[in-house]
Design a protein around this motif. Structure first.
Motif, PDB file in Angstrom:
ATOM      1  N   VAL A  12       0.849  -1.186   0.000  1.00  0.00           N
ATOM      2  CA  VAL A  12       0.000   0.000   0.000  1.00  0.00           C
ATOM      3  C   VAL A  12       0.884   1.236   0.000  1.00  0.00           C
ATOM      4  CG1 VAL A  12      -0.147   0.073   2.530  1.00  0.00           C
ATOM      5  CG2 VAL A  12      -1.988   1.060   1.152  1.00  0.00           C
ATOM      6  N   GLN A  13       0.384   2.308  -0.545  1.00  0.00           N
ATOM      7  CA  GLN A  13       1.126   3.567  -0.541  1.00  0.00           C
ATOM      8  C   GLN A  13       0.992   4.241   0.824  1.00  0.00           C
ATOM      9  OE1 GLN A  13      -0.318   5.868  -3.882  1.00  0.00           O
ATOM     10  NE2 GLN A  13       1.372   5.143  -5.161  1.00  0.00           N
ATOM     11  N   ALA A  14       1.973   5.061   1.135  1.00  0.00           N
ATOM     12  CA  ALA A  14       1.931   5.824   2.378  1.00  0.00           C
ATOM     13  C   ALA A  14       0.636   6.635   2.438  1.00  0.00           C
ATOM     14  CB  ALA A  14       3.140   6.736   2.474  1.00  0.00           C
ATOM     15  N   GLY A  15       0.034   6.637   3.619  1.00  0.00           N
ATOM     16  CA  GLY A  15      -1.243   7.310   3.802  1.00  0.00           C
ATOM     17  C   GLY A  15      -2.447   6.411   3.590  1.00  0.00           C
ATOM     18  N   LYS A  86       2.544   4.395   7.234  1.00  0.00           N
ATOM     19  CA  LYS A  86       3.826   5.046   6.967  1.00  0.00           C
ATOM     20  C   LYS A  86       4.824   3.982   6.501  1.00  0.00           C
ATOM     21  CE  LYS A  86       3.033   8.163  10.899  1.00  0.00           C
ATOM     22  NZ  LYS A  86       3.584   8.649  12.188  1.00  0.00           N
ATOM     23  N   PRO A  87       5.848   4.387   5.772  1.00  0.00           N
ATOM     24  CA  PRO A  87       6.868   3.407   5.356  1.00  0.00           C
ATOM     25  C   PRO A  87       7.466   2.641   6.533  1.00  0.00           C
ATOM     26  CG  PRO A  87       7.120   5.415   4.101  1.00  0.00           C
ATOM     27  CD  PRO A  87       6.072   5.702   5.156  1.00  0.00           C
ATOM     28  N   GLU A  88       7.564   3.280   7.677  1.00  0.00           N
ATOM     29  CA  GLU A  88       8.138   2.611   8.847  1.00  0.00           C
ATOM     30  C   GLU A  88       7.206   1.563   9.446  1.00  0.00           C
ATOM     31  OE1 GLU A  88       7.898   5.914   8.312  1.00  0.00           O
ATOM     32  OE2 GLU A  88       7.472   7.002  10.199  1.00  0.00           O
ATOM     33  N   ASP A  89       5.995   1.462   8.943  1.00  0.00           N
ATOM     34  CA  ASP A  89       5.090   0.390   9.361  1.00  0.00           C
ATOM     35  C   ASP A  89       5.372  -0.909   8.598  1.00  0.00           C
ATOM     36  OD1 ASP A  89       2.482   2.829   9.502  1.00  0.00           O
ATOM     37  OD2 ASP A  89       3.569   1.959  11.207  1.00  0.00           O
ATOM     38  N   THR A  90       6.243  -0.835   7.607  1.00  0.00           N
ATOM     39  CA  THR A  90       6.583  -2.019   6.835  1.00  0.00           C
ATOM     40  C   THR A  90       7.197  -3.089   7.731  1.00  0.00           C
ATOM     41  OG1 THR A  90       6.919  -0.791   4.781  1.00  0.00           O
ATOM     42  CG2 THR A  90       8.060  -2.904   4.984  1.00  0.00           C
ATOM     43  N   SER A 115       4.831   1.780   0.720  1.00  0.00           N
ATOM     44  CA  SER A 115       5.746   2.495  -0.161  1.00  0.00           C
ATOM     45  C   SER A 115       5.603   4.003   0.049  1.00  0.00           C
ATOM     46  CB  SER A 115       5.478   2.140  -1.614  1.00  0.00           C
ATOM     47  OG  SER A 115       4.172   2.546  -1.983  1.00  0.00           O
ATOM     48  N   SER A 116       6.724   4.690  -0.142  1.00  0.00           N
ATOM     49  CA  SER A 116       6.713   6.149   0.073  1.00  0.00           C
ATOM     50  C   SER A 116       6.373   6.885  -1.208  1.00  0.00           C
ATOM     51  CB  SER A 116       8.074   6.598   0.584  1.00  0.00           C
ATOM     52  OG  SER A 116       9.084   6.209  -0.316  1.00  0.00           O
TER      53      SER A 116
END
Length: 116
Positions: A12-15, A86-90, A115-116
């Motif tokens: 998923v994209q950021a946000g 957020k990307p850091e949730d990856t 993804s950011s």
């Protein structure tokens, strides 16, 4: 024994948002608390959110206000709604169940990539 099977991960994209679901089977009457953990590459597994059998929940500071854990005892499921990702949730997200005698069970994990 308790078996846990996660589903709902993906890219998923950021946000964006994703909803993870965990289905428990086996000796489900023995389950007390349930939780979601995550493990990013090269890092230790960390607690994301917990929920008791009666519905009391707690969250890691990093996800408060963005993630919501819920539980349906009739369906033997615990879900994690993740918003504003957020990307850091990856990470690989794992379902966890703890029994009344402190026995502990894990699912196989589901990958979430933001993804950011």
């Amino acid at each position: 024994q308790v078996q846990l099977v996660e589903s709902g991960g993906g890219l998923v994209q950021a946000g964006g948002s994703l909803r993870l679901s965990c289905l428990a089977s086996g000796k489900i009457f023995s389950i007390n608390d349930m939780a979601w953990y995550r493990q990013a590459p090269g890092k230790q597994r960390k607690l994301v959110a917990t929920i008791t059998r009666t519905g009391t929940s707690n969250y890691a500071d990093s996800v408060k206000g963005r993630f919501t854990i819920s539980r349906d005892n009739a369906k033997n499921t615990v879900d994690l709604q993740m918003n504003s990702l957020k990307p850091e949730d990856t990470a690989v997200y794992y379902c966890n169940a703890v029994g009344y005698i402190a026995d502990e069970y894990w699912g196989q994990g589901t990958q979430v990539t933001v993804s950011s």
